[in-house]
Design an enzyme around this catalytic site. Structure first.
Site, PDB file in Angstrom:
ATOM      1  N   GLY A 185       0.841  -1.099  -0.013  1.00 47.22           N
ATOM      2  CA  GLY A 185      -0.052   0.166  -0.177  1.00 47.22           C
ATOM      3  C   GLY A 185       1.010   1.302   0.078  1.00 47.22           C
ATOM      4  O   GLY A 185       2.075   1.040  -0.204  1.00 47.22           O
ATOM      5  N   ALA A 186       0.147   2.238   0.183  1.00 46.09           N
ATOM      6  CA  ALA A 186       0.886   3.570   0.261  1.00 46.09           C
ATOM      7  C   ALA A 186       1.923   3.725   1.349  1.00 46.09           C
ATOM      8  O   ALA A 186       3.013   4.242   1.241  1.00 46.09           O
ATOM      9  CB  ALA A 186      -0.019   4.638   0.237  1.00 46.09           C
ATOM     10  N   GLU A 187       1.477   3.300   2.526  1.00 44.60           N
ATOM     11  CA  GLU A 187       1.949   3.323   3.810  1.00 44.60           C
ATOM     12  C   GLU A 187       2.938   2.197   4.332  1.00 44.60           C
ATOM     13  O   GLU A 187       3.867   2.192   5.094  1.00 44.60           O
ATOM     14  CB  GLU A 187       0.772   3.717   4.649  1.00 44.60           C
ATOM     15  CG  GLU A 187       1.444   4.347   6.050  1.00 44.60           C
ATOM     16  CD  GLU A 187       0.517   4.602   6.933  1.00 44.60           C
ATOM     17  OE1 GLU A 187       0.668   4.931   8.180  1.00 44.60           O
ATOM     18  OE2 GLU A 187      -0.587   3.765   6.886  1.00 44.60           O
ATOM     19  N   ALA A 188       2.292   0.941   3.893  1.00 50.95           N
ATOM     20  CA  ALA A 188       2.731  -0.332   4.549  1.00 50.95           C
ATOM     21  C   ALA A 188       2.836  -1.196   3.480  1.00 50.95           C
ATOM     22  O   ALA A 188       2.059  -1.478   2.748  1.00 50.95           O
ATOM     23  CB  ALA A 188       1.755  -0.529   5.867  1.00 50.95           C
TER      24      ALA A 188
ATOM     25  N   ASP B 135      -9.960   7.277   8.361  1.00 48.93           N
ATOM     26  CA  ASP B 135      -9.539   7.194   6.858  1.00 48.93           C
ATOM     27  C   ASP B 135     -10.653   6.005   6.270  1.00 48.93           C
ATOM     28  O   ASP B 135     -10.463   4.973   5.680  1.00 48.93           O
ATOM     29  CB  ASP B 135      -8.208   6.665   6.466  1.00 48.93           C
ATOM     30  CG  ASP B 135      -7.900   6.465   4.916  1.00 48.93           C
ATOM     31  OD1 ASP B 135      -8.576   7.266   4.196  1.00 48.93           O
ATOM     32  OD2 ASP B 135      -6.726   6.075   4.827  1.00 48.93           O
TER      33      ASP B 135
END
Lengths: 223, 328
Positions: A12-15, A126
């Protein structure tokens, strides 16, 4: 941790999400990855704070009976969480193929669950259809509490609802109305009279966006 | 014969005249109002625009070797922007349209930034990070309109950095000067990092930064922190939008697109998601007349026009209200 097989489930974008076998059980390890573009000090601070917060929120949501993956382990040095694997599809990708009644039912249910979170002082932070997993049994699991928090502030609850509405408008344009109405119906069941207050806040948040037309926009007729 | 459109931009500090013909920009003349001190005063800016308008239009016509009689349509940005400034551009455009009997084409300023970015970078279906003094949004085309996938909940990033620069005594434009000080910073000061889903908030960051300043934090360190916090917030939201929309091109547009640090950050974001990265060239990064002419040309070719009587300015005209027939 005894892990026999490791697969990258998604990035994902973060993890990064790893699918692992943990004592015979399928689990997901969510590792918050370092970002090259961030100042190193800020990077460490953000990843650690969010990992700890997400672990807490997942646990608390579980105790409230919200469908979330069960928390199994937390490793602060790796900035990682290990949780139960939920088989299913992201709601974002599967939503359009269902009929109207089923979609309404799903969103009433999601609205109820978000209402339960809010009435217990938790926000998700979110709420988008990318952060919801639809299982074969028709349950919608909420995932990714990394931007959530403990709060009784109307502003934060309003932001949650605003994000949901915006995600629906931008990604599921044609059925956004239907989904949001059902969502609010479910939300109202739990939040009762407070719903009006939260929705007024949503309206205020939206009008704060720099260039919102003064005329009431079409999509705002819920208020 | 090619179709020629003259465009007028006057939403904020810039009075711009652009002339576009079929597939190229013939002229891009811009007069920028720079306040002697403090921030932009709408009334003063409007007066500046009035004074500079005639010369700008004449220059545009001379440079492109076009006579007003040869122009097919007059395009004007009717919003979003500052009322007094918008009125100057709208008035001139209405006059030209009526006097020379040309169709008047309404253009949304934000849509124009995006369209000139597509033209200048040669992209097809990108995700836009549009950051300027008046806007901070992440947008992409979907189903007939440019949809917003993230934006600021209060101040735009450019306005935030300019305000911060002004408070610490730096002249405008503030962003390059704050960045220069930041390059000498060593220690990160803890500030609020406010990302709410796909949206950002900068007003709390400004308050907190000014509070730290009063406490006597080293100015270079504070600049470093302000830059790193705000750009990291924007980068995170961009990354989410990129993952969510799965677009394969990322375009950095708007006035703040000139920042080298922000360009570096966005390049890294794009690389991580396998997207190609583009920056709008300097001449089209800030507000300019060419983008209004160009977007006006696209709109005019698809039958968009407005009667001068109904061509009201719209200070809060959102870009996701505008239908985009030329991409359908």
């Amino acid at each position: 941790m005894e892990s026999i097989k490791v697969n990258v489930l998604s990035k994902g974008a973060e993890a990064i999400l790893l699918l692992k076998l943990w004592y015979g059980m399928l689990v997901v390890e969510k590792i918050r990855i370092s970002k090259r573009y961030r100042n190193p000090h800020l990077d460490v601070m953000l990843r650690r704070a969010r990992t700890i917060l997400e672990a807490r929120l997942l646990h608390e949501a579980k105790l409230l009976g919200i469908p979330v993956p069960a928390l199994i382990d937390i490793d602060i040095r790796r900035n990682s969480l290990t949780m139960e694997y939920i088989p299913g599809k992201r709601l974002r990708d599967s939503l359009e193929r269902f009929d109207k009644d089923f979609i309404e039912c799903l969103f009433r249910n999601i609205g109820e669950n978000v209402g339960i979170l809010h009435s217990n002082g938790i926000v998700h932070g979110d709420l988008t259809t990318s952060n919801m997993i639809l299982t074969e049994t028709g349950n919608v699991y909420l995932i990714d509490f990394g931007l959530g928090g403990h709060t009784w502030d109307l502003e934060d609850m309003g932001t949650d609802i605003h994000l949901m509405l915006r995600a629906l408008e931008s990604t599921h344009t044609d059925i956004a109305d239907l989904c949001f109405k059902a969502f609010i119906n479910g939300y109202k069941k739990i939040m009762k009279d407070k719903t009006g207050e939260v929705l007024r806040k949503v309206k205020e948040i939206r009008s704060r966006g720099r260039y919102v037309a003064v005329e009431v926009r079409k999509s705002w007729r819920y208020y | 014969m090619s179709t020629i459109v003259l465009g007028i931009e006057s939403t904020a500090h810039t009075f711009g005249v652009g002339i576009a013909a079929d597939d190229k920009i013939l002229a891009n003349v811009n007069e920028i109002y720079i306040p002697r001190y403090g921030g932009l005063l709408p009334r003063e800016a409007a007066r500046h625009h009035l004074v500079k308008a005639t010369r700008a239009i004449k220059n545009g016509l001379v440079r492109s070797n076009v006579r007003l009689e040869d122009v097919d349509a007059i395009a004007v940005s009717l919003g979003p922007g500052l009322g007094p400034c918008l009125r100057v551009g709208a008035m001139i455009a209405r006059f030209l349209a009526v006097y020379f009997d040309k169709p008047l084409v309404p253009v949304n300023h934000a849509v124009a930034h995006v369209e000139i970015a597509i033209m200048a970078t040669g992209t097809k279906d990108p995700l836009f990070v549009y950051v300027s003094g008046g806007n901070t949004m992440i947008v992409a085309y979907s189903k007939g309109r440019y949809r917003v996938f993230g934006e600021t909940l209060d101040m735009p990033l450019g306005n935030f950095l300019d305000s911060f620069a002004r408070e610490i005594g730096l002249p405008q434009p503030g962003v390059p000067r704050v960045e220069e000080l930041a390059s000498k910073g060593e220690r990160l000061v803890e500030l609020p990092y406010v990302v709410k889903g796909q949206d950002m908030s900068f007003s709390g960051l400004l308050t907190a930064a000014l509070r730290e300043l009063k406490k006597g934090v080293r100015l270079e360190d504070l600049c470093l922190s302000v830059i790193e916090y705000s750009y990291a917030m924007l980068a995170e939201v961009t990354e989410r939008a990129l993952a969510h929309t799965r677009k394969k091109e990322l375009v950095l547009a708007g006035g703040v697109a000139r920042s080298r640090r922000l360009q570096d950050i966005m390049r890294m974001v794009a690389e991580e998601h396998g997207a190609a990265f583009y920056v709008v060239p300097d001449e089209y990064a800030g507000d300019n007349g060419a983008m209004i002419a160009w977007t006006g040309l696209l709109a005019y070719k698809h039958g968009v026009s407005i009667s001068p009587k109904e061509s009201f300015i719209r200070q809060r005209w959102r870009m996701d209200e505008v239908e985009i027939p030329w991409r359908a």
